[in-house]
Enzyme design. Sequence first.
Site, PDB file in Angstrom:
ATOM      1  N   GLU A 204     -53.333   3.127 -68.954  1.00 57.39           N
ATOM      2  CA  GLU A 204     -54.322   3.960 -69.652  1.00 57.39           C
ATOM      3  C   GLU A 204     -54.127   3.905 -71.159  1.00 57.39           C
ATOM      4  OE1 GLU A 204     -54.133   7.817 -67.704  1.00 57.39           O
ATOM      5  OE2 GLU A 204     -55.487   7.087 -66.163  1.00 57.39           O
ATOM      6  N   GLU A 396     -56.143   3.184 -59.656  1.00 56.36           N
ATOM      7  CA  GLU A 396     -55.866   4.626 -59.580  1.00 56.36           C
ATOM      8  C   GLU A 396     -57.146   5.359 -59.293  1.00 56.36           C
ATOM      9  OE1 GLU A 396     -54.132   7.129 -62.611  1.00 56.36           O
ATOM     10  OE2 GLU A 396     -52.693   5.576 -63.077  1.00 56.36           O
TER      11      GLU A 396
END
Length: 498
Positions: A204, A396
């Site tokens: 991320e 995810e």
Amino acid sequence: MGFSKDFFWGGATAANQYEGGVFEGGAGLSTADIMTNGSHGVPRQVPWRKEDGTTGSEPLCFHSDVRHLPEGAIPAYIEDDKYYYPSHIASDFYHHYKEDIRLCAEEGFNCLRFSTKWSRILPNGDDAQPNEEGLAFYEAVVDECLKYGIEPLITLDHYENPLSLSQRFNGWDDRYLVDQFVRYATYLFERLDGKVKYYLTFNEINCIDAAPFVTAGVYNADPQNIANATYHQFLASAKTVLVAHERFPELKIGMMLAFGPVYPYTSDSADQLLARQMEDRTLFYSDVQMTGRYPNYVLADYERQGITLPVQDGDWDIIKAGVCDFLSFSLYGSNCVTTHTDDDIAAGEGNGGTFKTVANPYLKTNAWGWATDPDCQRITLNTLFNRYHCPLWCVESGIGWNDEFVDGTVHDDYRIDYMRANIASMKDAVEIDGIPLMGYLYWGCVDMVSNGEGEMAKRYGQIYVDADNYGQGTMKRSLKDSYHWYKKVIASNGEDLA
Ligand code: BG6
């Protein structure tokens, strides 16, 4: 027509939330190891120390706007009963990895994503030699996966950096970290050569604005420091890709983006523009890592703010040549934004609080304010594919819940509903829209400490772990209803979603 035969089905974890064993095997501390526990509405703290011995703490983590430690303070590990550090025990994967991997294999996983802890390999981040015990631990984890035909996917940097590098250099603000990261990655490539094919560089990477200490170890974070750190991570990722391509040609290196489609709350063109700008602000990171150039809207914004990039000769060639092989992303839900300030528009927390958002009246939210959106996979996959035309991988997706453990299990229908909607939406993107998708990895397949709050109560797993917010419990693993449901989905390669 459905998912490909070699589609990756599995789950994802991160060392700082799952592994524990922080003081074992010769590891050094990471930035995550000094983050205390928090809860919904109470941000986690980072303790600090000054040379004169004064100590204190600041909420440098997600869900806080604090971006600086006091003058002269550095982040520090302070042993004091008032601080509890959830990463130190977490779910104790360090001692349970064989059991956890076996349970994942029995669920049908053919892929497991986990992160390696840089400070387990290089305790200070830049030691002259790697820590053999650290390398041996990760090799044992990989061997255990391979024993069951599970493909390991390794995240090299998942929300933790060696504490020592943060203290000495203000983390990724300093270019020194670039080559140290490449050395760390190379030690793993060498040790796991022929065993691991897939790596992600930075988890991320776009969350740096929301939490510069968590993602990049930057504890004094003005916009210039954040721009430096971002640039250095791009450069490190590109150099890592180049090492992989030159020395380990079978490797595939992915970038990792936290994505959530951004919807305008109204049809007002000002809202359309805002939604687009916010989505572009996220896609800036994938633009650099998948195309090798900064978008003009970012450069123009930097210029307005007086920010300069710490570019050295040859860097742009490296960034261009070192674009990633695939784009992976996390997806929890969507965001809704507006320029309107009417009283009847409820505030929302969007995708984990990354943006200031409003509640979308068409969606349900969980107890932590996260909106779950049945169509967000299809929208996301179309947005990303049509922009980059590259292989995509959802690494995810999941839902945190205060699960009730009753009679040895958890009846988590809400998790099954969430997964069903997500997988159906993903299937539409593959079948109807023709998007090439490599796999789907459910976040937090085994319960672990949440990143945002540092608490166990926000559980994501299909496998329950008997531990409370303070690491108290037997650590016994039990199967939830969602475990059996996902097993059936995997066995049917995504066809049976009943
Ligand atoms: C992603 C992170 O943002 O979301 C994970 O990569 C994190 O580390 C996950 O755990 C869920 O967020 P949280 O705060 O509920 O743990």
